[in-house]
Motif scaffolding. Sequence first.
Motif, PDB file in Angstrom:
ATOM      1  N   ALA A  79       3.721   2.303  -6.015  1.00 35.13           N
ATOM      2  CA  ALA A  79       4.199   2.744  -5.648  1.00 35.13           C
ATOM      3  C   ALA A  79       4.125   4.138  -7.523  1.00 35.13           C
ATOM      4  CB  ALA A  79       6.013   2.368  -5.419  1.00 35.13           C
ATOM      5  N   PRO A  80       3.911   4.763  -7.218  1.00 39.73           N
ATOM      6  CA  PRO A  80       3.846   5.761  -8.398  1.00 39.73           C
ATOM      7  C   PRO A  80       4.953   5.356  -9.869  1.00 39.73           C
ATOM      8  CG  PRO A  80       3.287   7.064  -6.517  1.00 39.73           C
ATOM      9  CD  PRO A  80       3.783   5.689  -6.148  1.00 39.73           C
ATOM     10  N   ALA A  81       6.468   5.336  -9.301  1.00 40.02           N
ATOM     11  CA  ALA A  81       7.374   5.394  -9.792  1.00 40.02           C
ATOM     12  C   ALA A  81       6.801   3.949 -10.719  1.00 40.02           C
ATOM     13  CB  ALA A  81       8.908   5.095  -9.401  1.00 40.02           C
ATOM     14  N   ASP A  82       6.627   2.853  -9.888  1.00 35.70           N
ATOM     15  CA  ASP A  82       6.375   1.781 -10.355  1.00 35.70           C
ATOM     16  C   ASP A  82       4.881   1.692 -11.669  1.00 35.70           C
ATOM     17  OD1 ASP A  82       7.676   0.318  -8.439  1.00 35.70           O
ATOM     18  OD2 ASP A  82       5.947  -0.519  -7.525  1.00 35.70           O
ATOM     19  N   LEU A  83       3.971   2.594 -11.524  1.00 36.67           N
ATOM     20  CA  LEU A  83       2.953   2.547 -12.304  1.00 36.67           C
ATOM     21  C   LEU A  83       3.598   3.391 -13.607  1.00 36.67           C
ATOM     22  CD1 LEU A  83       0.346   2.952 -13.360  1.00 36.67           C
ATOM     23  CD2 LEU A  83      -0.067   5.084 -12.466  1.00 36.67           C
ATOM     24  N   ASP A  84       5.160   3.928 -13.828  1.00 32.88           N
ATOM     25  CA  ASP A  84       5.485   4.951 -14.836  1.00 32.88           C
ATOM     26  C   ASP A  84       6.582   4.121 -16.019  1.00 32.88           C
ATOM     27  OD1 ASP A  84       4.504   7.321 -13.931  1.00 32.88           O
ATOM     28  OD2 ASP A  84       6.943   8.037 -12.574  1.00 32.88           O
ATOM     29  N   ARG A  85       6.556   2.781 -15.210  1.00 28.97           N
ATOM     30  CA  ARG A  85       7.160   1.771 -15.424  1.00 28.97           C
ATOM     31  C   ARG A  85       6.634   1.027 -16.688  1.00 28.97           C
ATOM     32  NH1 ARG A  85      10.477   1.386 -10.658  1.00 28.97           N
ATOM     33  NH2 ARG A  85       9.482   0.169 -10.206  1.00 28.97           N
ATOM     34  N   VAL A  86       5.273   0.780 -16.272  1.00 29.54           N
ATOM     35  CA  VAL A  86       4.373  -0.423 -17.466  1.00 29.54           C
ATOM     36  C   VAL A  86       3.584   0.643 -18.077  1.00 29.54           C
ATOM     37  CG1 VAL A  86       4.090  -1.619 -15.268  1.00 29.54           C
ATOM     38  CG2 VAL A  86       2.360   0.093 -15.226  1.00 29.54           C
ATOM     39  N   LEU A  87       3.868   2.075 -18.257  1.00 30.94           N
ATOM     40  CA  LEU A  87       2.862   3.196 -18.845  1.00 30.94           C
ATOM     41  C   LEU A  87       3.742   3.717 -20.723  1.00 30.94           C
ATOM     42  CD1 LEU A  87       0.879   5.484 -16.212  1.00 30.94           C
ATOM     43  CD2 LEU A  87      -0.187   3.488 -17.644  1.00 30.94           C
ATOM     44  N   SER A 171      -3.736   8.990   5.068  1.00 27.91           N
ATOM     45  CA  SER A 171      -2.511   7.341   5.291  1.00 27.91           C
ATOM     46  C   SER A 171      -3.306   6.413   4.714  1.00 27.91           C
ATOM     47  CB  SER A 171      -3.138   7.643   6.993  1.00 27.91           C
ATOM     48  OG  SER A 171      -4.683   6.938   6.754  1.00 27.91           O
ATOM     49  N   GLN A 172      -4.059   6.310   4.141  1.00 26.83           N
ATOM     50  CA  GLN A 172      -3.869   4.728   3.316  1.00 26.83           C
ATOM     51  C   GLN A 172      -3.262   4.797   2.393  1.00 26.83           C
ATOM     52  OE1 GLN A 172      -8.169   3.841   3.722  1.00 26.83           O
ATOM     53  NE2 GLN A 172      -7.936   3.204   5.981  1.00 26.83           N
ATOM     54  N   ALA A 173      -2.782   5.605   1.452  1.00 25.15           N
ATOM     55  CA  ALA A 173      -3.024   6.408   0.273  1.00 25.15           C
ATOM     56  C   ALA A 173      -0.972   6.223  -0.273  1.00 25.15           C
ATOM     57  CB  ALA A 173      -3.366   7.090  -0.550  1.00 25.15           C
ATOM     58  N   GLY A 174      -0.406   6.290   0.814  1.00 29.66           N
ATOM     59  CA  GLY A 174       1.242   6.268   1.200  1.00 29.66           C
ATOM     60  C   GLY A 174       2.034   7.261   0.581  1.00 29.66           C
TER      61      GLY A 174
END
Length: 384
Positions: A79-87, A171-174
């Motif tokens: 999820a985009p929010a999960d990426l924000d937590r590691v950047l 549809s695949q990228a969610g």
Amino acid sequence: MTAWQDSVRQVQGRIGPGVGHFLRWWRQSLLAWVPARWQWALGWSQARLLLQRDGDHVQVWRDGSAGPERVVRLPWPLAPADLDRVLEPRLRRLPRVWLLPVAQVLRRSLRLPSAAADRLHAVVGYEIDRQTPFEASQVSYDVRALGTAGDGLLQVELVAWPLRQLDTWRSQAGDWADALAGVDAIDEHGHTLQVNLLPPAQRQRRVDPSRRWNLVLAAAALLMLVLAALQLLDNRRDAADALREQVERSARSARGVASERSQLQALIDGAAFLEKQRSQRATTVELWTELTRRLPDGTYLEKLAIENNSLQLIGLSGQASQLVALLQDAPQWRKVNLTGVLQADGASSGRDRFTLTAELQPLPAAAAPAARKEAADADAQPAP
């Protein structure tokens, strides 16, 4: 629309692209002097955050001026929010671009006139139906400028992505379909095509948190510049007022000096006039000296009056009838006359009362200094 407005729009259409191209070239030329690490540290680097799906993982790259750099590799789905937590915070602000394999896009090389350099996207749009099996409304496309081809031609590349594949990808990228600023393609050598195949309406524009502060600082700087300009203007106005006041004081002083000079000149002219008039006639002392020398003994003066050019003598003399002859040839006067009749003095002295008038005349130029010297010598003799 009036003809004037139409002319303005035509001029803007001709000048605007050229000005934008010049500004971009100027900015890139300036940035070329700054090392890539410094550009990234100062926030001047046009970096992107690239995401590429590799099986069950997502590889995250930072695409800068020096090329893609690995950042992190995370499991899919993500999820985009999960990426924000590691950047780190700086990477979170970068625009995010999804990478497609270059085999999923259509690429066609074209040669166009150099005049189309400022409108490549619109010009290439008319070539889609001839260069691809799709119409312009069926693909999302972008254009790459590859350089010049000689003879006034440009070498460009059309990169198109069918909208059917775009819908499948969404549809695949969610959640990522609405969290990206663009879609690019990467070739087998790991080089991105530097295009954006995502339709403009679907691109997410990430707002830089520091942009508001930058705008505030820019507004503050502009305000300070305006205040500095106003202060400078006030200082110049005060200096002009002080200079004007100084000039007024100098002018008043100059007028006073001119007035005093005029008065002094008038006094000098008056004194010169009086000196001239006095030099033309005998002085009172000279008249006294000449009368003393010419009047016979036993003659007494009761009154000597000088008015303008007239000389009047009143007195007693035993030789009153001879006084006209005795005084007639004097250089200081002329036209000696008896006024009235001689009146005998009532005493036994035998003197007669007389009244004489004469007209004073200018002395000769050579005789005047001599007469004055003679009169001065007579005055200098001691009395017996």
